[in-house]
Design an enzyme around this catalytic site. Sequence first.
Site, short mmCIF file in Angstrom:
data_model
loop_
_atom_site.label_atom_id
_atom_site.label_comp_id
_atom_site.label_asym_id
_atom_site.label_seq_id
_atom_site.Cartn_x
_atom_site.Cartn_y
_atom_site.Cartn_z
N ARG A 48 0.67 -1.16 -0.08
CA ARG A 48 0.07 0.06 0.05
C ARG A 48 0.85 1.15 0.08
NH1 ARG A 48 -1.76 2.71 3.83
NH2 ARG A 48 -1.68 0.78 5.59
N TYR A 102 -14.75 11.64 -19.11
CA TYR A 102 -15.35 10.32 -18.96
C TYR A 102 -16.26 10.05 -17.84
CZ TYR A 102 -14.79 5.40 -17.43
OH TYR A 102 -15.16 4.09 -16.97
N ASP A 174 -6.51 13.71 -18.51
CA ASP A 174 -6.52 12.06 -18.59
C ASP A 174 -6.15 11.83 -19.95
OD1 ASP A 174 -8.00 9.65 -19.09
OD2 ASP A 174 -9.82 10.05 -17.81
N LYS A 199 -7.15 0.23 -20.37
CA LYS A 199 -7.04 0.60 -21.88
C LYS A 199 -6.08 0.30 -22.52
CE LYS A 199 -11.18 1.81 -20.07
NZ LYS A 199 -11.46 3.21 -19.69
#
Length: 384
Positions: A48, A102, A174, A199
């Site tokens: 983490r 998005y 983005d 993607k």
Amino acid sequence: MTKKKMGLNTVCTHVGDVADKQFKGAVSPIYLSTSYAFEDVELKRYPRYFNTPNQEALSKKIAKLEHAEKAMIFGSGMAAISTAMFAFLKKGDHVVLQETLYGGTFNLVTQEFEKYGIEYSFTDGWEAKDFKKEIKKNTKVIYVETPSNPLLTITDLKKVVKLAKKHKLLTMIDNTFASPVNQNPIDLGIDIVIHSATKYLGGHSDILAGAVVGSKKHMDQIWNTAICYGGSLSDFTVWMLERSIKTLGLRVKAQNRNAKKMAQFLDSHKDISKVYYPGLKSHPGHEVAKAQMKGYGGMLSFELKKGIDPTKFRKKLKLIKPSMSLAGVESTVLSPTQTSHALLTPEARKKQGIKDGLIRFSVGIESPQDLMDDIEQAIKACKK
Ligand SMILES: *Cc1c(COP(=O)(O)O)cnc(C)c1O
């Protein structure tokens, strides 16, 4: 290693490998430990904390691909986006966001920001002047998406950066649709670049992941927020992503070539009324795309002529599959009205120019003739 700048495919293949010192295997070993020694070590490692051997190695590769000082890998594109935004926005701050965002990002802003007292405005368009109009005294961040979904609008990044610098604002983009192969916003002065690695970086429709890159200073700030939100990616998936990126340059360049062919084919087809692809001269963003992108990407949209039912057309396609997602090596289509933009009101869709018959096409790496044949037979079948 020589000082000479490494080529794209060399970066994809080699940068950030985890050396297999024990067995000298060709690929990075996977370190699945969630527990590392704390004594006599230079770094306290914990998944983490985004600092396992595989996380660090892949971060180096992605940073290099985006010409950035540092990168962090997240459990999803939305984990990357939300963490980056919350790292720089606090109660009373204002952010200007591009209208054509998005869907998940739109939901994040409209559902969550109010709870934290973060103010926001959406632009009325995608040009730098549209962002300028929304800037207020308490604005801290400008958030851009180019090319955007689904009409592939192009925002002039140099102009946005100039505007942001004048007002001392942080810029975030983005960059998912372009991928680092086609666009490196850091070179144009953008501060923070975000990817849904689900993607193009993943590229095989089998990984959910995200990435953020920026300067060391900005990334240290994001890290502080990130370890609180806990959106890191498991090392097994990190390893899969590293493997996927080895072919990123090859894949995306093949997708660029195929998409251009498809755009030209559709543009000259008598049963297609409109094609949206930044690589076409007729696209309003063509000149800006030519200046700021290295390739026009693998995404395009088109509208069928009246009388050809878009749903029937989709169902008649044999090779090209319907899909909610995009950017895999396989070609896919979707109807924005039914999927990505279903939550918008019909008026909001109309305002953004998204017609019910619009089809978004994520072009894969197949032989282009097979894709054209598939579209041709589906159109024919619709006319019967
Ligand atoms: C898919 C996508 C996202 C969200 O990424 P996830 O990996 O699904 O969380 C963000 N931006 C764009 C442009 C996307 O296509």
